[in-house]
Motif scaffolding. Structure first.
Motif, PDB file in Angstrom:
ATOM      1  N   TRP A 388       0.979  -1.245   0.035  1.00 22.15           N
ATOM      2  CA  TRP A 388      -0.027   0.023  -0.191  1.00 22.15           C
ATOM      3  C   TRP A 388       0.956   1.257  -0.030  1.00 22.15           C
ATOM      4  N   VAL A 389       1.909   0.884   1.082  1.00 25.81           N
ATOM      5  CA  VAL A 389       2.542   2.395   0.997  1.00 25.81           C
ATOM      6  C   VAL A 389       3.473   2.633  -0.340  1.00 25.81           C
ATOM      7  N   ALA A 390       3.770   1.640  -0.984  1.00 26.46           N
ATOM      8  CA  ALA A 390       4.895   1.553  -2.137  1.00 26.46           C
ATOM      9  C   ALA A 390       3.902   2.142  -3.336  1.00 26.46           C
ATOM     10  N   ALA A 391       2.860   1.539  -3.462  1.00 27.45           N
ATOM     11  CA  ALA A 391       1.719   1.973  -4.312  1.00 27.45           C
ATOM     12  C   ALA A 391       1.445   3.426  -4.449  1.00 27.45           C
ATOM     13  N   PHE A 392       1.039   3.921  -3.071  1.00 31.23           N
ATOM     14  CA  PHE A 392       0.709   5.512  -2.943  1.00 31.23           C
ATOM     15  C   PHE A 392       1.815   6.407  -3.168  1.00 31.23           C
ATOM     16  N   ASN A 393       3.059   5.918  -2.891  1.00 27.38           N
ATOM     17  CA  ASN A 393       4.176   6.884  -2.955  1.00 27.38           C
ATOM     18  C   ASN A 393       4.584   7.181  -4.431  1.00 27.38           C
ATOM     19  N   ASN A 394       4.476   5.702  -5.189  1.00 29.85           N
ATOM     20  CA  ASN A 394       4.830   5.796  -6.606  1.00 29.85           C
ATOM     21  C   ASN A 394       3.812   6.559  -7.527  1.00 29.85           C
ATOM     22  N   ALA A 395       2.333   6.501  -6.819  1.00 35.19           N
ATOM     23  CA  ALA A 395       1.366   7.168  -7.548  1.00 35.19           C
ATOM     24  C   ALA A 395       1.636   8.749  -7.275  1.00 35.19           C
ATOM     25  N   GLN A 396       1.791   9.118  -6.208  1.00 36.93           N
ATOM     26  CA  GLN A 396       2.093  10.669  -5.866  1.00 36.93           C
ATOM     27  C   GLN A 396       3.342  11.214  -6.474  1.00 36.93           C
ATOM     28  N   LEU A 397       4.284  10.249  -6.535  1.00 34.27           N
ATOM     29  CA  LEU A 397       5.553  10.899  -7.504  1.00 34.27           C
ATOM     30  C   LEU A 397       5.226  11.022  -8.867  1.00 34.27           C
ATOM     31  N   PHE A 398       4.292   9.995  -9.432  1.00 32.94           N
ATOM     32  CA  PHE A 398       3.665  10.133 -10.888  1.00 32.94           C
ATOM     33  C   PHE A 398       3.118  11.585 -11.331  1.00 32.94           C
ATOM     34  N   LEU A 399       2.114  11.830 -10.097  1.00 34.21           N
ATOM     35  CA  LEU A 399       1.343  13.000 -10.243  1.00 34.21           C
ATOM     36  C   LEU A 399       2.271  14.268 -10.339  1.00 34.21           C
ATOM     37  N   PHE A 400       3.359  14.461  -9.332  1.00 28.65           N
ATOM     38  CA  PHE A 400       4.084  15.784  -9.251  1.00 28.65           C
ATOM     39  C   PHE A 400       4.796  15.600 -10.449  1.00 28.65           C
ATOM     40  N   CYS A 401       5.573  14.467 -10.883  1.00 27.47           N
ATOM     41  CA  CYS A 401       6.222  14.354 -12.176  1.00 27.47           C
ATOM     42  C   CYS A 401       5.352  14.695 -13.467  1.00 27.47           C
ATOM     43  N   LEU A 402       4.071  14.320 -13.340  1.00 27.16           N
ATOM     44  CA  LEU A 402       3.276  14.705 -14.586  1.00 27.16           C
ATOM     45  C   LEU A 402       2.929  16.222 -14.633  1.00 27.16           C
ATOM     46  N   ILE A 403       2.768  16.613 -13.490  1.00 25.56           N
ATOM     47  CA  ILE A 403       2.528  18.304 -13.365  1.00 25.56           C
ATOM     48  C   ILE A 403       3.738  18.967 -13.982  1.00 25.56           C
ATOM     49  N   GLU A 404       4.973  18.446 -13.533  1.00 30.87           N
ATOM     50  CA  GLU A 404       6.143  19.321 -13.832  1.00 30.87           C
ATOM     51  C   GLU A 404       6.342  19.133 -15.282  1.00 30.87           C
ATOM     52  N   THR A 405       6.365  17.931 -15.748  1.00 33.75           N
ATOM     53  CA  THR A 405       6.409  17.530 -17.202  1.00 33.75           C
ATOM     54  C   THR A 405       5.657  18.339 -18.429  1.00 33.75           C
ATOM     55  N   VAL A 406       4.290  18.410 -17.726  1.00 30.94           N
ATOM     56  CA  VAL A 406       3.313  19.486 -18.719  1.00 30.94           C
ATOM     57  C   VAL A 406       3.619  20.869 -18.439  1.00 30.94           C
ATOM     58  N   LEU A 407       3.791  21.131 -17.204  1.00 25.94           N
ATOM     59  CA  LEU A 407       3.750  22.957 -17.067  1.00 25.94           C
ATOM     60  C   LEU A 407       5.251  23.415 -17.181  1.00 25.94           C
ATOM     61  N   PHE A 408       6.146  22.809 -16.877  1.00 27.74           N
ATOM     62  CA  PHE A 408       7.622  23.126 -16.898  1.00 27.74           C
ATOM     63  C   PHE A 408       8.478  22.007 -17.720  1.00 27.74           C
ATOM     64  N   PRO A 409       8.183  22.062 -19.139  1.00 26.24           N
ATOM     65  CA  PRO A 409       8.733  21.087 -20.017  1.00 26.24           C
ATOM     66  C   PRO A 409      10.254  21.176 -20.108  1.00 26.24           C
ATOM     67  N   PRO A 410      10.992  20.083 -19.978  1.00 19.54           N
ATOM     68  CA  PRO A 410      12.302  20.220 -19.949  1.00 19.54           C
ATOM     69  C   PRO A 410      13.053  20.580 -21.057  1.00 19.54           C
ATOM     70  N   GLY A 411      14.362  21.068 -21.089  1.00 14.03           N
ATOM     71  CA  GLY A 411      14.990  21.588 -22.368  1.00 14.03           C
ATOM     72  C   GLY A 411      15.371  20.357 -23.143  1.00 14.03           C
ATOM     73  N   SER A 412      16.294  20.885 -24.209  1.00 18.40           N
ATOM     74  CA  SER A 412      16.486  19.455 -25.165  1.00 18.40           C
ATOM     75  C   SER A 412      17.955  19.157 -24.948  1.00 18.40           C
ATOM     76  N   ARG A 413      18.605  19.814 -24.261  1.00 23.08           N
ATOM     77  CA  ARG A 413      20.081  19.650 -24.130  1.00 23.08           C
ATOM     78  C   ARG A 413      20.363  18.697 -23.005  1.00 23.08           C
ATOM     79  N   THR A 414      21.492  18.080 -22.845  1.00 22.47           N
ATOM     80  CA  THR A 414      21.930  17.325 -21.829  1.00 22.47           C
ATOM     81  C   THR A 414      23.450  17.690 -21.898  1.00 22.47           C
ATOM     82  N   SER A 415      23.772  18.668 -22.312  1.00 21.58           N
ATOM     83  CA  SER A 415      25.470  19.128 -22.283  1.00 21.58           C
ATOM     84  C   SER A 415      25.657  20.051 -21.029  1.00 21.58           C
ATOM     85  N   ALA A 416      26.623  20.522 -20.981  1.00 20.73           N
ATOM     86  CA  ALA A 416      27.101  21.496 -19.693  1.00 20.73           C
ATOM     87  C   ALA A 416      26.244  22.431 -19.753  1.00 20.73           C
ATOM     88  N   SER A 417      25.918  23.484 -21.014  1.00 18.19           N
ATOM     89  CA  SER A 417      25.015  24.225 -21.035  1.00 18.19           C
ATOM     90  C   SER A 417      23.704  23.800 -20.733  1.00 18.19           C
TER      91      SER A 417
END
Length: 496
Positions: A388-417
């Protein structure tokens, strides 16, 4: 403390049966809903940049008082509070466009030779992880004091033997969160090739640096409870054991399990193995009855049997958290874009949440001829509780990650810049209050416990009305938020 009042306090938190998982989910959904509204205001209106008094007050109302109200005044109508938070966010989304961040002109990027400490060895930055950890810390700090007032429903307090409650979930989530962040050092060592070169003694010494402050806090709490005649719930962890001891002993025990991790290269399987073996012991021996109903003997094990044996369940939860943390913090190849990385993390969290939910259903329910129908027990920390604890926390992390991905999309670079852009995006996409709670977690948790004790020793919490209780709780939330912000302003990091 007056003996009769102490007895009333102990009875107030004893013999409870918890509430429904659906209600708990509705209450805890307020945290992602608050972050969603915060993120919409920031991404569309840059409301929290610069961070002035209005931004601070709004941040506090959303991310601290929103959680407080969900567990008190709106405890009977959590869906209404969720609607009140999500509706304005949707209106802003429908009536605005995403703001494009102005970027300074940069010279053309010239590829450079990669070395052992170059970009591929740097771990990705995830604002949603800070948000998740801070929200968990806030609801924990609020609940440990609010539970002593009538305004906090009894169904949210810890269940005695069987059942699910908000505080039962909070205890496990605290451990799961610790497992998630423990993966950072492990992933870094694995990427740098230093993990296999570290001896067990060296890893144990490193883990004890994190454990000693928690064990000291456990001893201080034990001394305070016994000498101040503070109300205590013995069947929670035992006569001497407390949650600080559980937290403190976890890191060194996990390092011992690292030897098994080499044979079983999956922390998910390792976590499940610990939970299964512990559950088999509960069902096939007298261990369950020994923990729940056996007379409490004079030896230390008998006096603290709840804390000692439930430690196995919490160990499984910690390992499950570490498995999630490894998936989140591992970075792909140099050719993988930031968008692909975020999609991978989001997909992984979703799959883990669904997998744990399915296993939890099979363990705790019985339908169509399938399922073990084992009730959840936080006191035992049995297998359904772990899942139960593992399912809940993975779901919470999924929701927070989804919000960030949609509203603050990452840049396209993985270099130092690209890393610099990632750091800038992180600062823009993270609430200052949530960042402060995450950075100062250990100090905030300590202060919250001290304030909880001080309030209970000076205020008859069982005899105050709801208005007085809310005044005290809002003042308490304001103080711990101020301390967290002050530590962050002074650049003092004391995270758990």
């Amino acid at each position: 403390m007056d003996p009769s009042y102490k007895s009333r306090k102990e009875a107030f938190v004893s013999n409870l049966a918890g509430g429904s998982i659906l209600e708990i989910n509705a209450v805890t959904l307020v945290a992602p809903a608050s972050v969603f509204l915060w993120s919409v205001l920031q991404s569309r209106l840059s409301f929290f940049t610069p961070y002035g008094p209005a931004a601070l007050i709004t941040d506090f109302l959303l991310n601290v008082l929103g959680i407080l109200f969900a567990t008190t005044l709106y405890s009977s109508a959590p869906l209404l509070l969720n609607i009140l938070l999500i509706s304005p966010a949707i209106l802003v989304l429908l009536n605005s466009r995403p703001r494009r961040t102005q970027q300074r002109a940069k010279p053309p990027h010239t590829p450079t030779a990669r070395h052992g400490t170059d970009t591929p060895q740097r771990l990705p930055i995830h604002p949603f992880l800070t948000t998740y950890r801070a929200a968990m810390m806030i609801i924990t700090c609020i609940a440990i004091l609010a539970v002593d007032f009538h305004v906090f429903p009894r169904r949210f307090a810890k269940a005695e033997n069987w059942g699910t409650s908000l505080m039962d979930l909070g205890v496990g989530s605290f451990v799961f969160s610790g497992g998630v962040v423990s993966a950072r050092a492990l992933v870094k060592d694995q990427q740098n090739g230093t993990f296999l070169r570290k001896a067990l003694a060296q890893r144990l010494a490193s883990s004890m640096r994190h454990s000693i402050p928690l064990l000291v806090l456990g001893l201080i709490r034990l001394y305070s409870v016994k000498n101040l005649e503070y109300a205590e719930h013995i069947t929670e962890y035992g006569v001497h054991w407390n949650f600080f001891f559980t937290l403190g002993f976890l890191p060194p025990f996990v390092e011992i399990f690292e030897g098994l991790a080499k044979l079983i290269p999956s922390y998910e399987i390792l976590s499940l193995a610990v939970a299964v073996l512990y559950q088999v012991a509960l069902e096939s021996t007298d261990l369950k009855s020994y923990i729940l109903v056996s007379p409490r003997g004079s030896d230390l094990l008998s006096k603290n049997r709840e804390g000692v044996f439930s430690f196995l369940g919490y160990l499984a939860i910690f390992l499950a958290g570490r498995a999630t943390g490894i998936r989140i913090m591992s970075r792909g190849s140099s050719s993988t874009t930031a968008q692909q990385e975020k999609k991978r993390v989001l997909t992984s969290l979703g799959a883990q949440a669904l997998g744990c939910t399915a296993l939890f259903a099979l363990n705790s329910m019985y339908f169509f001829g399938y399922g073990a129908n084992i009730p959840v027990s936080r006191r035992l920390a049995n297998m359904p509780y772990v899942l139960w604890v593992a399912a809940f926390n993975n779901a919470q992390l999924f929701l927070f990650c989804l919000i960030e991905t949609v509203l603050f999309p990452p840049g396209s670079r993985t270099s130092a810049s690209g890393m610099n852009e990632e750091a800038e995006r992180t600062a823009f996409a993270t609430s200052c209050i949530l960042k402060a709670f995450n950075r100062g977690g250990l100090a905030v948790f300590l202060v919250a416990n001290l304030l909880t004790g001080a309030v209970n020793l000076t205020v008859p919490t069982l005899d105050v009305n709801n208005v007085q209780a809310m005044v005290i709780l809002i003042a308490y939330a304001t103080v711990i938020t101020g301390i967290a912000m002050g530590l962050d302003k002074a650049n003092i990091k004391l995270s758990l």
